[in-house]
Design a protein around this motif. Structure first.
Motif, PDB file in Angstrom:
ATOM      1  N   LEU A   7      40.146  33.447  64.070  1.00 52.93           N
ATOM      2  CA  LEU A   7      39.231  34.511  63.663  1.00 52.93           C
ATOM      3  C   LEU A   7      39.381  34.928  62.208  1.00 52.93           C
ATOM      4  N   ALA A   8      40.313  34.357  61.500  1.00 57.02           N
ATOM      5  CA  ALA A   8      40.554  34.707  60.106  1.00 57.02           C
ATOM      6  C   ALA A   8      39.446  34.160  59.211  1.00 57.02           C
ATOM      7  N   SER A   9      39.178  34.870  58.133  1.00 57.20           N
ATOM      8  CA  SER A   9      38.204  34.403  57.143  1.00 57.20           C
ATOM      9  C   SER A   9      38.764  33.185  56.426  1.00 57.20           C
ATOM     10  N   PRO A  10      37.912  32.257  56.015  1.00 57.46           N
ATOM     11  CA  PRO A  10      38.407  31.071  55.312  1.00 57.46           C
ATOM     12  C   PRO A  10      39.014  31.450  53.960  1.00 57.46           C
ATOM     13  N   GLN A  11      40.074  30.809  53.628  1.00 59.87           N
ATOM     14  CA  GLN A  11      40.793  31.043  52.384  1.00 59.87           C
ATOM     15  C   GLN A  11      39.989  30.486  51.212  1.00 59.87           C
ATOM     16  N   VAL A  12      39.793  31.285  50.146  1.00 61.46           N
ATOM     17  CA  VAL A  12      39.101  30.806  48.949  1.00 61.46           C
ATOM     18  C   VAL A  12      40.055  30.653  47.773  1.00 61.46           C
ATOM     19  N   ILE A  13      41.253  31.249  47.892  1.00 61.59           N
ATOM     20  CA  ILE A  13      42.282  31.123  46.859  1.00 61.59           C
ATOM     21  C   ILE A  13      43.604  30.817  47.563  1.00 61.59           C
ATOM     22  N   ALA A  14      44.281  29.797  47.090  1.00 58.44           N
ATOM     23  CA  ALA A  14      45.596  29.443  47.632  1.00 58.44           C
ATOM     24  C   ALA A  14      46.678  29.822  46.617  1.00 58.44           C
ATOM     25  N   ARG A  15      47.851  30.111  47.133  1.00 64.00           N
ATOM     26  CA  ARG A  15      48.975  30.448  46.264  1.00 64.00           C
ATOM     27  C   ARG A  15      49.159  29.345  45.214  1.00 64.00           C
ATOM     28  N   ASN A  16      49.368  29.749  43.968  1.00 63.67           N
ATOM     29  CA  ASN A  16      49.562  28.872  42.805  1.00 63.67           C
ATOM     30  C   ASN A  16      48.277  28.249  42.280  1.00 63.67           C
ATOM     31  N   ASP A  17      47.117  28.549  42.883  1.00 61.27           N
ATOM     32  CA  ASP A  17      45.841  28.084  42.335  1.00 61.27           C
ATOM     33  C   ASP A  17      45.590  28.744  40.980  1.00 61.27           C
ATOM     34  N   ALA A  18      44.887  28.047  40.104  1.00 55.92           N
ATOM     35  CA  ALA A  18      44.385  28.670  38.880  1.00 55.92           C
ATOM     36  C   ALA A  18      43.225  29.570  39.294  1.00 55.92           C
ATOM     37  N   VAL A  19      43.243  30.816  38.828  1.00 58.60           N
ATOM     38  CA  VAL A  19      42.215  31.790  39.200  1.00 58.60           C
ATOM     39  C   VAL A  19      41.647  32.428  37.942  1.00 58.60           C
ATOM     40  N   GLU A  20      40.323  32.479  37.858  1.00 55.63           N
ATOM     41  CA  GLU A  20      39.660  33.182  36.764  1.00 55.63           C
ATOM     42  C   GLU A  20      39.384  34.605  37.231  1.00 55.63           C
ATOM     43  N   VAL A  21      39.952  35.577  36.523  1.00 53.11           N
ATOM     44  CA  VAL A  21      39.771  36.986  36.870  1.00 53.11           C
ATOM     45  C   VAL A  21      38.815  37.610  35.855  1.00 53.11           C
ATOM     46  N   ALA A  22      37.759  38.255  36.366  1.00 52.15           N
ATOM     47  CA  ALA A  22      36.774  38.910  35.507  1.00 52.15           C
ATOM     48  C   ALA A  22      36.895  40.421  35.642  1.00 52.15           C
ATOM     49  N   TYR A  23      36.848  41.108  34.516  1.00 50.79           N
ATOM     50  CA  TYR A  23      36.806  42.566  34.463  1.00 50.79           C
ATOM     51  C   TYR A  23      35.491  42.900  33.779  1.00 50.79           C
ATOM     52  N   VAL A  24      34.594  43.562  34.508  1.00 49.36           N
ATOM     53  CA  VAL A  24      33.268  43.868  33.982  1.00 49.36           C
ATOM     54  C   VAL A  24      33.112  45.380  33.909  1.00 49.36           C
ATOM     55  N   ALA A  25      32.739  45.884  32.734  1.00 47.65           N
ATOM     56  CA  ALA A  25      32.503  47.319  32.562  1.00 47.65           C
ATOM     57  C   ALA A  25      31.552  47.523  31.391  1.00 47.65           C
ATOM     58  N   GLY A  26      30.535  48.328  31.611  1.00 49.35           N
ATOM     59  CA  GLY A  26      29.597  48.656  30.533  1.00 49.35           C
ATOM     60  C   GLY A  26      28.915  47.464  29.900  1.00 49.35           C
ATOM     61  N   GLY A  27      28.619  46.447  30.676  1.00 53.60           N
ATOM     62  CA  GLY A  27      27.928  45.274  30.146  1.00 53.60           C
ATOM     63  C   GLY A  27      28.833  44.278  29.438  1.00 53.60           C
ATOM     64  N   VAL A  28      30.122  44.563  29.385  1.00 57.65           N
ATOM     65  CA  VAL A  28      31.081  43.667  28.748  1.00 57.65           C
ATOM     66  C   VAL A  28      31.927  43.010  29.835  1.00 57.65           C
ATOM     67  N   THR A  29      32.111  41.702  29.718  1.00 62.01           N
ATOM     68  CA  THR A  29      32.931  40.964  30.676  1.00 62.01           C
ATOM     69  C   THR A  29      34.118  40.343  29.960  1.00 62.01           C
ATOM     70  N   LEU A  30      35.310  40.656  30.459  1.00 62.37           N
ATOM     71  CA  LEU A  30      36.536  40.042  29.953  1.00 62.37           C
ATOM     72  C   LEU A  30      37.088  39.143  31.048  1.00 62.37           C
ATOM     73  N   THR A  31      37.512  37.941  30.695  1.00 60.30           N
ATOM     74  CA  THR A  31      38.074  37.036  31.705  1.00 60.30           C
ATOM     75  C   THR A  31      39.419  36.498  31.237  1.00 60.30           C
ATOM     76  N   ILE A  32      40.283  36.271  32.203  1.00 59.80           N
ATOM     77  CA  ILE A  32      41.560  35.600  31.951  1.00 59.80           C
ATOM     78  C   ILE A  32      41.737  34.563  33.051  1.00 59.80           C
ATOM     79  N   THR A  33      42.552  33.587  32.778  1.00 61.30           N
ATOM     80  CA  THR A  33      42.903  32.621  33.814  1.00 61.30           C
ATOM     81  C   THR A  33      44.384  32.761  34.084  1.00 61.30           C
TER      82      THR A  33
END
Length: 86
Positions: A7-33
């Motif tokens: 019944l668990a949701s499928p995993q979309v991120i696995a431990r040690n995966d490269a992940v792109e993180v987005a921070y969006v505020a006021g029309g500006v998007t900052l991303t890090i990997t």
């Protein structure tokens, strides 16, 4: 018989995966990997290590290899399917 793990949701991120993180505020998007510190399904919290600074970021999994932080994180947690296509 159906087991709890079925019944668990499928995993979309696995431990040690490269992940792109987005921070969006006021029309500006900052991303890090960074590197995921745990597994996560869509809409679940995930801690990401910013490999450039060595700091961790709390984010919400929004798709395969993607997460959001900041104001969008609450929305992604409540309605994860809305962010999966991004």
């Amino acid at each position: 018989a159906v087991q709890r793990g079925d019944l668990a949701s499928p995993q979309v991120i696995a431990r040690n995966d490269a992940v792109e993180v987005a921070y969006v505020a006021g029309g500006v998007t900052l991303t890090i990997t960074g590197r995921a510190q745990r597994n996560a399904a869509l809409g679940e919290p995930v801690t990401v290590l910013n490999t450039a600074s060595g700091k961790t970021i709390e984010a919400i999994a929004s798709g395969p290899g993607k997460a959001v932080a900041g104001p969008l994180a609450a929305s992604a947690r409540l309605a994860p399917s809305q962010f999966a296509a991004r």
